[in-house]
Design an enzyme around this catalytic site. Structure first.
Site, PDB file in Angstrom:
ATOM      1  CG  ASP A  50      43.394  46.861  42.470  1.00  7.13           C
ATOM      2  OD1 ASP A  50      43.010  45.908  41.771  1.00  7.13           O
ATOM      3  OD2 ASP A  50      42.675  47.422  43.314  1.00  7.13           O
ATOM      4  CG  ASP A  51      47.389  50.531  42.379  1.00  2.00           C
ATOM      5  OD1 ASP A  51      46.172  50.697  42.186  1.00  2.00           O
ATOM      6  OD2 ASP A  51      47.925  50.712  43.475  1.00  2.00           O
ATOM      7  CG  HIS A  54      42.325  50.546  39.893  1.00  2.00           C
ATOM      8  ND1 HIS A  54      41.250  50.400  40.752  1.00  2.00           N
ATOM      9  CD2 HIS A  54      43.416  50.760  40.687  1.00  2.00           C
ATOM     10  CE1 HIS A  54      41.678  50.519  42.009  1.00  2.00           C
ATOM     11  NE2 HIS A  54      42.979  50.749  41.991  1.00  2.00           N
ATOM     12  CG  HIS A  65      47.995  46.935  45.377  1.00  2.00           C
ATOM     13  ND1 HIS A  65      47.538  46.378  46.565  1.00  2.00           N
ATOM     14  CD2 HIS A  65      47.147  47.953  45.088  1.00  2.00           C
ATOM     15  CE1 HIS A  65      46.453  47.045  46.973  1.00  2.00           C
ATOM     16  NE2 HIS A  65      46.201  47.999  46.092  1.00  2.00           N
ATOM     17  CG  HIS A 104      44.976  54.920  42.501  1.00  2.00           C
ATOM     18  ND1 HIS A 104      44.786  55.207  43.831  1.00  2.00           N
ATOM     19  CD2 HIS A 104      44.883  53.569  42.399  1.00  2.00           C
ATOM     20  CE1 HIS A 104      44.596  54.085  44.500  1.00  2.00           C
ATOM     21  NE2 HIS A 104      44.642  53.069  43.648  1.00  2.00           N
TER      22      HIS A 104
END
Length: 288
Positions: free
Chosen positions: A111-112, A162, A256, A166
């Protein structure tokens, strides 16, 4: 929206096609722990007024929308796009959380990102072992690192949505959720030629609007089974230990590749991935 926004008519066609494609594969690949019945007689749940969010601790409040952040908080389990079509039933009330009937299959997710400091190292390790994974990217990172998006796709990885910045989704009005998901899908589609079929809520914090808007954009929600806790930057050894302890058939691993110092995540992957493969696990992904 940015100059490279797709025309509404073409995007609507792509969204509808993506939605049908995702729906066709879900019954074969993923199952929701909230549903115990299996088989053709077990349809996905329809949308309802009181969805159950993914379990997990509630993080601190996120920063201002659409502003780049230097870190990500703990995961829990405007000029928005034009009016979207109404979500086609059924709309899920919970994300998919594991693979169904998977034998010794597992899914690695990151993620991210993409982040030019850490994503290349992760891609290199996956390539070395012939393994595909899923990358849930943030639009604010993807827009400036489109070369890494292309590298992900060229290597056969699944690129998911995603959000843009965020945020904590349940604190946003529907228009802002559309902005967060819509802008990111457009960056991915403009870069790769196809819109994402999967999305993951930041912190694993879902709500009814996020499920409905995700469906409008032709995406299905995917959570995780095993949190490596690499967002706490515990060091490679601790991450490897958690993966070893939590590995199992059908497990979806959360890691991540951005949002902080992810050098531990890069190093840990180099250590635990060959171990998983030697133990007979197969890393898999759903169709793009």
């Amino acid at each position: 929206m940015k100059k490279d926004q797709m025309p509404l008519g073409r995007r609507s066609v792509l969204q509808a096609a993506a939605c049908l494609g995702a729906a066709a594969t879900l019954g074969l690949l993923f199952t929701d722990r909230a549903q115990t019945a299996r088989g053709r007689a077990a349809p996905s749940p329809a949308a309802g007024p009181s969805p159950s969010p993914a379990p997990g601790p509630v993080p601190a409040a996120a920063g201002p929308p659409l502003k780049a952040t230097s870190y990500r908080l703990q995961p829990m389990t405007g000029h928005g796009p034009p009016q979207l079509r109404r979500a086609l039933p059924p709309v899920r009330k919970r994300p998919f959380e594991r693979i169904s009937d998977a034998g010794r299959d597992m899914v690695l997710t990151f993620d991210d990102g993409p982040d030019p400091r850490y994503t290349p190292g992760i891609l290199s390790t996956l390539r070395r072992h012939g393994v595909r994974a899923m990358f849930f990217v943030c639009g604010e990172m993807a827009v400036d690192n489109r070369d890494l998006l292309r590298e992900m796709a060229d290597d056969g990885h699944v690129v998911g949505n995603h959000s843009w910045s965020h945020p904590l989704i349940p604190k946003l009005p529907p228009s802002a959720i559309r902005e967060e998901l819509g802008r990111t899908s457009e960056v991915i589609e403009k870069t790769l030629g196809e819109a994402p079929l999967w999305y993951r809520a930041p912190f694993g914090a879902w709500n009814r609007h996020s499920f409905e808007i995700g469906a409008e954009l032709g995406m299905e929600p995917l959570a995780w089974t095993l949190d490596t806790l690499d967002w706490t930057e515990p060091g490679a050894g601790a991450i490897v230990k958690r993966v070893r302890a939590g590995a199992g058939p059908g497990v979806i691993v959360l890691s991540h590749d951005a949002g902080g110092d992810r050098s531990g995540s890069v190093t840990a992957l180099r250590r635990y991935l060959p171990e998983l493969l030697e133990d007979g696990y197969r890393m898999t992904v759903p169709p793009r």
